[in-house]
Motif scaffolding. Structure first.
Motif, PDB file in Angstrom:
ATOM      1  N   PHE A 490      27.239 -25.354 -16.963  1.00 50.74           N
ATOM      2  CA  PHE A 490      27.539 -25.068 -15.559  1.00 50.74           C
ATOM      3  C   PHE A 490      28.673 -25.960 -15.078  1.00 50.74           C
ATOM      4  O   PHE A 490      28.634 -27.169 -15.267  1.00 50.74           O
ATOM      5  N   GLU A 491      29.644 -25.313 -14.482  1.00 51.08           N
ATOM      6  CA  GLU A 491      30.767 -26.052 -13.907  1.00 51.08           C
ATOM      7  C   GLU A 491      30.685 -25.959 -12.384  1.00 51.08           C
ATOM      8  O   GLU A 491      30.515 -24.871 -11.837  1.00 51.08           O
ATOM      9  N   ALA A 492      30.823 -27.090 -11.692  1.00 51.06           N
ATOM     10  CA  ALA A 492      30.841 -27.076 -10.222  1.00 51.06           C
ATOM     11  C   ALA A 492      32.285 -26.978  -9.756  1.00 51.06           C
ATOM     12  O   ALA A 492      33.129 -27.773 -10.149  1.00 51.06           O
ATOM     13  N   CYS A 493      32.520 -25.964  -8.924  1.00 50.72           N
ATOM     14  CA  CYS A 493      33.860 -25.777  -8.379  1.00 50.72           C
ATOM     15  C   CYS A 493      33.667 -25.538  -6.891  1.00 50.72           C
ATOM     16  O   CYS A 493      32.703 -24.896  -6.485  1.00 50.72           O
ATOM     17  N   ALA A 494      34.539 -26.075  -6.069  1.00 51.26           N
ATOM     18  CA  ALA A 494      34.501 -25.729  -4.643  1.00 51.26           C
ATOM     19  C   ALA A 494      35.956 -25.672  -4.216  1.00 51.26           C
ATOM     20  O   ALA A 494      36.524 -26.687  -3.828  1.00 51.26           O
ATOM     21  N   SER A 495      36.572 -24.507  -4.396  1.00 52.27           N
ATOM     22  CA  SER A 495      38.022 -24.369  -4.181  1.00 52.27           C
ATOM     23  C   SER A 495      38.714 -25.531  -4.892  1.00 52.27           C
ATOM     24  O   SER A 495      39.378 -26.347  -4.265  1.00 52.27           O
ATOM     25  N   GLY A 496      38.552 -25.636  -6.175  1.00 51.17           N
ATOM     26  CA  GLY A 496      39.048 -26.808  -6.887  1.00 51.17           C
ATOM     27  C   GLY A 496      38.007 -27.908  -6.806  1.00 51.17           C
ATOM     28  O   GLY A 496      36.819 -27.680  -7.018  1.00 51.17           O
ATOM     29  N   GLY A 497      38.444 -29.117  -6.414  1.00 50.16           N
ATOM     30  CA  GLY A 497      37.578 -30.296  -6.544  1.00 50.16           C
ATOM     31  C   GLY A 497      36.759 -30.639  -5.327  1.00 50.16           C
ATOM     32  O   GLY A 497      36.491 -31.820  -5.078  1.00 50.16           O
ATOM     33  N   GLY A 498      36.300 -29.643  -4.579  1.00 42.65           N
ATOM     34  CA  GLY A 498      35.529 -29.929  -3.362  1.00 42.65           C
ATOM     35  C   GLY A 498      34.104 -30.405  -3.610  1.00 42.65           C
ATOM     36  O   GLY A 498      33.433 -30.864  -2.694  1.00 42.65           O
ATOM     37  N   ARG A 499      33.627 -30.271  -4.820  1.00 41.49           N
ATOM     38  CA  ARG A 499      32.250 -30.711  -5.090  1.00 41.49           C
ATOM     39  C   ARG A 499      32.277 -31.615  -6.312  1.00 41.49           C
ATOM     40  O   ARG A 499      31.889 -31.224  -7.414  1.00 41.49           O
ATOM     41  N   CYS A 500      32.750 -32.800  -6.119  1.00 38.54           N
ATOM     42  CA  CYS A 500      32.942 -33.717  -7.240  1.00 38.54           C
ATOM     43  C   CYS A 500      32.351 -35.061  -6.841  1.00 38.54           C
ATOM     44  O   CYS A 500      32.909 -35.759  -5.996  1.00 38.54           O
ATOM     45  N   ASP A 501      31.226 -35.407  -7.404  1.00 40.97           N
ATOM     46  CA  ASP A 501      30.512 -36.615  -6.996  1.00 40.97           C
ATOM     47  C   ASP A 501      29.382 -36.829  -7.990  1.00 40.97           C
ATOM     48  O   ASP A 501      29.098 -35.962  -8.806  1.00 40.97           O
ATOM     49  N   TYR A 502      28.701 -37.977  -7.875  1.00 37.14           N
ATOM     50  CA  TYR A 502      27.650 -38.277  -8.851  1.00 37.14           C
ATOM     51  C   TYR A 502      26.403 -37.424  -8.651  1.00 37.14           C
ATOM     52  O   TYR A 502      25.532 -37.389  -9.517  1.00 37.14           O
ATOM     53  N   GLY A 503      26.298 -36.726  -7.527  1.00 35.56           N
ATOM     54  CA  GLY A 503      25.232 -35.742  -7.381  1.00 35.56           C
ATOM     55  C   GLY A 503      25.553 -34.544  -8.265  1.00 35.56           C
ATOM     56  O   GLY A 503      24.723 -34.096  -9.068  1.00 35.56           O
ATOM     57  N   ALA A 504      26.779 -34.049  -8.145  1.00 37.88           N
ATOM     58  CA  ALA A 504      27.197 -32.906  -8.971  1.00 37.88           C
ATOM     59  C   ALA A 504      27.089 -33.255 -10.456  1.00 37.88           C
ATOM     60  O   ALA A 504      26.612 -32.441 -11.261  1.00 37.88           O
ATOM     61  N   PHE A 505      27.482 -34.463 -10.836  1.00 36.27           N
ATOM     62  CA  PHE A 505      27.424 -34.821 -12.264  1.00 36.27           C
ATOM     63  C   PHE A 505      25.987 -34.860 -12.787  1.00 36.27           C
ATOM     64  O   PHE A 505      25.766 -34.796 -13.988  1.00 36.27           O
ATOM     65  N   GLY A 506      25.042 -35.005 -11.888  1.00 37.29           N
ATOM     66  CA  GLY A 506      23.637 -35.028 -12.314  1.00 37.29           C
ATOM     67  C   GLY A 506      23.053 -33.641 -12.538  1.00 37.29           C
ATOM     68  O   GLY A 506      21.963 -33.520 -13.098  1.00 37.29           O
ATOM     69  N   HIS A 507      23.740 -32.611 -12.075  1.00 33.41           N
ATOM     70  CA  HIS A 507      23.184 -31.253 -12.181  1.00 33.41           C
ATOM     71  C   HIS A 507      24.125 -30.293 -12.915  1.00 33.41           C
ATOM     72  O   HIS A 507      23.677 -29.305 -13.484  1.00 33.41           O
ATOM     73  N   PHE A 508      25.417 -30.551 -12.837  1.00 31.91           N
ATOM     74  CA  PHE A 508      26.413 -29.706 -13.508  1.00 31.91           C
ATOM     75  C   PHE A 508      26.972 -30.473 -14.706  1.00 31.91           C
ATOM     76  O   PHE A 508      26.977 -31.696 -14.712  1.00 31.91           O
ATOM     77  N   ASP A 509      27.516 -29.733 -15.667  1.00 33.26           N
ATOM     78  CA  ASP A 509      28.053 -30.403 -16.848  1.00 33.26           C
ATOM     79  C   ASP A 509      29.496 -30.838 -16.652  1.00 33.26           C
ATOM     80  O   ASP A 509      30.016 -31.663 -17.391  1.00 33.26           O
ATOM     81  N   GLU A 510      30.154 -30.251 -15.672  1.00 33.01           N
ATOM     82  CA  GLU A 510      31.557 -30.557 -15.460  1.00 33.01           C
ATOM     83  C   GLU A 510      31.978 -30.041 -14.093  1.00 33.01           C
ATOM     84  O   GLU A 510      31.223 -29.305 -13.451  1.00 33.01           O
ATOM     85  N   ILE A 511      33.173 -30.386 -13.670  1.00 31.10           N
ATOM     86  CA  ILE A 511      33.649 -29.893 -12.370  1.00 31.10           C
ATOM     87  C   ILE A 511      35.076 -29.357 -12.543  1.00 31.10           C
ATOM     88  O   ILE A 511      35.801 -29.741 -13.468  1.00 31.10           O
ATOM     89  N   TRP A 512      35.450 -28.462 -11.651  1.00 31.31           N
ATOM     90  CA  TRP A 512      36.840 -27.994 -11.625  1.00 31.31           C
ATOM     91  C   TRP A 512      37.597 -28.937 -10.705  1.00 31.31           C
ATOM     92  O   TRP A 512      37.277 -29.082  -9.527  1.00 31.31           O
ATOM     93  N   THR A 513      38.604 -29.567 -11.252  1.00 29.33           N
ATOM     94  CA  THR A 513      39.226 -30.722 -10.620  1.00 29.33           C
ATOM     95  C   THR A 513      40.089 -30.361  -9.414  1.00 29.33           C
ATOM     96  O   THR A 513      40.063 -31.012  -8.383  1.00 29.33           O
ATOM     97  N   SER A 514      40.891 -29.319  -9.583  1.00 29.42           N
ATOM     98  CA  SER A 514      41.782 -28.919  -8.491  1.00 29.42           C
ATOM     99  C   SER A 514      42.379 -27.569  -8.813  1.00 29.42           C
ATOM    100  O   SER A 514      42.654 -27.271  -9.988  1.00 29.42           O
ATOM    101  N   ASP A 515      42.631 -26.760  -7.780  1.00 26.27           N
ATOM    102  CA  ASP A 515      43.353 -25.512  -8.015  1.00 26.27           C
ATOM    103  C   ASP A 515      44.821 -25.788  -8.308  1.00 26.27           C
ATOM    104  O   ASP A 515      45.546 -24.915  -8.759  1.00 26.27           O
TER     105      ASP A 515
END
Ligand code: GLA
Length: 690
Positions: A490-515
């Motif tokens: 699971f990747e967390a994305c929120a229009s790019g990097g809108g959801r990037c934090d240690y909460g997200a890292f605890g539930h998602f495997d990665e994040i989308w950094t920026s559009d």
């Protein structure tokens, strides 16, 4: 690593790198005593203070572990509530404690009302990080209205000024580093959007302004919604930080027996700001990421968004997949546009059935094709949203956040679903569950493309609770899906990097950094991200967004979890061959990058060159990415000194076709001088112990 009590009233936490000490004062407040190098715990005592004068109470001078609004406290505090009789004065005093192996619980109780605060501290092994959180309980009969519940209050050891680091970005320009020197008053970093990190981010790094150095302090809040991190320096030169769910438009009603569990804060100290990234990277890899992929390297992926936009069809995606497979990527991700009546961003969100015009045989035709090419298949969804132009909205107009006398505002033509309603939460879990059970999908990109506005939820008695309940619902759904489909990332994305934090890292495997995938802009975005966030979670794509050569674009994107997103229809066979070489080099070194220590050796602002190194913990392998955007002179050389190697060992350094052998000490202290004249010049060095 240790957690213990000394005498009656001193509590000590220790890890490999620092000691954290608290004491209970005669008035019952829990005081902060020490955050720093280890000292003999027997020497601590709790000072007794008197009021300073008629304007300054003794509580102005003490450092409390969890201050509440009440009594003679006039500064910002961690907790505020109103009891059912209208009293807004919480007096929390120490009542009890529990120590179990790596955890300390301090239980505080109001002197009259049924209010309890549990301060929970955890010492994590092997990485120099501690954790804190707070649980507020109603242990009485009558309801309590909480107006502010911070996770942690941290008092800084030095009485000097601190320079506080956070980020201040936007969509398309996330994680722009800001430093503010705090002489007095408060600095506040926050989100009021329901997501965490487009603008400020939920952490701080603080550098003391001392001539002889002093320890860098840092803390990160594990929470992906509206947060607040405030750092204040009072009139007596004490600096304190509060981290937690934002108290703006916040409210929790606690009835008899109910509790509120505030998110974790992870904190520590470091020798220099760059070390924070290494400490927290190791910590995330060991303790934070969901277990399924914690120890596995993330795959290289191709994402179709920048190539095809909403215009996805079975035929075009299959053709794209044929080309993607030639580059060696391991996952083919189809982005937005495959469902409902989704032709653009005006319609379709909420209608998660496969668009039969675009995919007459369903998704399986494409997925089988992708699998036959040796790749896994990934899919984009935006589960928290609905377009008013959708079947879902026609059927359930009351499923969105809104105030009953107002029309909810649209952003990107969409509204936010009220995930605090059990039936909406079930719907979201249900459609993804169906997709995953019917199709071989190994990757979900979970997007969220607008903030929450008009936060009304008529299902909640106290609709101010929706902010954190929404975030919790997202975590719950992802956790349940991950438990059921452990092989799907699971990747967390929120229009790019809108959801990037240690909460997200605890539930998602990665994040989308920026559009924003322009490599030059990405340098700042990635360096800002890497202040405190783990490398592995940072997705970075090579795209067509700039005229820079492939070498430069790969150089930048290989500093995270590599992805490709260019329009492969416009790439020649030669281009595909070049990509294949970089992908294959990345695969050889990805364990070093994704699991190694990151050193920011040089940056554009100070040196005119960006140089980032990743080194394995065993110091036997490293990879260096050096890139100059525009050196202004044709002949310009830079001395690049490595870090994190073994001084006494010898290493082979390969740069393109060249190779040289040097000692670790030479590479770290003398360094290699390299020429980077011109525009978009870059080098990748591989370094291996002989
Ligand atoms: C957001 C994401 C993009 C892409 C689009 C699709 O902007 O950040 O990567 O998925 O949505 O609409």
């Amino acid at each position: 690593m240790a957690v213990f009590r000394v005498g009656e009233n001193i509590f000590v936490l220790e890890n490999e790198s620092f000691q954290y000490v608290m004491g209970v004062g005669a008035d019952g407040t829990v005081r902060h005593l020490h955050w720093g190098d280890k000292v003999s715990p027997d020497d601590f005592e709790v000072r007794v203070f008197d009021d300073i004068n008629s304007n300054h109470s003794y509580r102005d001078t003490i450092c409390e572990e969890y201050s509440s609004f009440g009594g003679k406290l006039f500064r910002d505090c961690a907790f505020k509530c109103e009891f059912s009789d209208g009293v807004r004065d919480a007096v929390l005093v120490f009542e009890d404690y529990v120590i179990s192996e790596d955890t300390l619980k301090l239980i505080l109780r109001d002197i009259r009302y049924g209010l309890e605060a549990e301060l929970i501290y955890k010492v994590y092994d092997g990485c120099g990080v501690m954790g804190r959180k707070t649980v507020i309980r109603n242990v009485g009969e009558d309801r309590i209205e909480c107006e502010k519940i911070m996770s942690a209050e941290l008092s800084f050891p030095e009485k000097c000024e601190y320079e506080v680091i956070n980020t201040n970005g936007t969509w398309w320009g996330e994680y722009q580093i800001v430093r503010e020197r705090l002489s007095g008053g408060s600095l506040s970093f926050e989100s009021r959007k329901g997501t965490s990190a487009h603008c400020n981010a939920p952490f701080f790094i603080a550098e003391p302004s001392l001539r002889d150095g002093g320890k860098i302090l840092f803390a990160a809040l594990a929470y992906s919604g509206s947060f607040k991190v405030s750092v204040s320096r009072d009139s007596f030169n004490v600096t304190r930080a509060l981290l937690g769910v934002n108290d703006f438009d916040f409210g929790v009603t606690l009835k008899k027996g109910e509790k509120f569990s505030a998110p974790w804060v992870y904190f520590g100290s470091a020798q220099c700001a760059d070390e924070v990234s290494r400490i927290m990277n190791r910590f995330a890899l060991k303790h934070v990421f969901p277990e399924q992929f914690r120890e596995k390297p993330l795959p290289v992926l191709y994402n179709s968004w920048e190539a095809t936009g909403f215009n996805v069809t079975a035929e075009s995606q299959k053709e794209l997949a044929d080309k993607a497979a030639k580059t060696g990527v391991e996952v083919f991700v189809m982005d937005d546009g495959w469902f409902g009546e989704r032709k653009d961003d005006f319609a379709g969100l909420g209608d998660w059935y496969v668009n039969r015009e675009k995919f007459p045989k369903g998704l399986s035709e494409l997925i089988d094709h992708v699998n036959a090419l040796g790749m896994d298949f990934g899919l984009w969804v935006e589960p928290e949203m609905v377009n008013p132009d959708s079947d879902l909205y026609s059927e359930h107009p009351d499923w969105v956040y809104h105030f009953k006398t107002r029309t909810p505002s649209r952003m990107r033509n969409q509204l936010v679903l009220n995930l605090t309603k059990p039936q909406v939460k079930e719907f979201v879990f249900g459609f993804i569950d169906k997709l995953l059970s019917e199709n071989n999908i190994k990757y979900i990109k979970w997007d969220m493309n607008r903030p929450i506005s008009e936060p009304g939820a008529d299902n909640l008695e106290n609709s101010r609770e929706l902010w954190f309940r929404h975030t919790q619902a997202v975590y719950d759904i992802v956790d349940s899906l991950k438990a059921k489909y452990p092989e799907t990332q699971f990747e967390a994305c929120a229009s790019g990097g809108g959801r990037c934090d240690y909460g997200a890292f605890g539930h998602f495997d990665e994040i989308w950094t920026s559009d924003n995938t322009k490599p030059v802009d990405r340098i700042d975005i990635q360096n800002g991200y890497s202040l405190i966030n783990p490398t592995k979670a940072m997705r970075a794509w090579v795209t067509d967004s700039s005229d820079a050569p492939w070498s430069f674009k790969f150089n930048i994107a290989m500093q995270g979890s590599l992805g490709l997103g260019m329009n492969l229809f416009e790439c020649s066979e030669d281009d595909l061959d070049v990509m294949k070489e970089y992908v294959s080099l990345y695969k050889k070194y990805r364990e070093v990058i994704q699991f190694g220590d990151r050193y920011c050796l040089m940056n554009l602002e100070d040196h005119g060159l960006n140089a980032v190194e990743f080194v394995t913990e065993k110091e036997n392998r490293a990879i260096v990415f050096a890139a100059a955007v525009n050196t202004k002179h044709l002949h310009r050389s830079f001395k690049i000194r490595l870090r994190g190697l073994d001084e006494k060992s010898r290493y082979r350094v390969e740069i393109g076709g060249e190779s040289t052998e040097k000692s670790g000490s030479y590479l770290m202290h003398a360094g290699l001088e390299r020429d980077f004249g011109g525009d978009f010049k870059s080098e990748i060095w591989t370094v291996n112990r002989l």
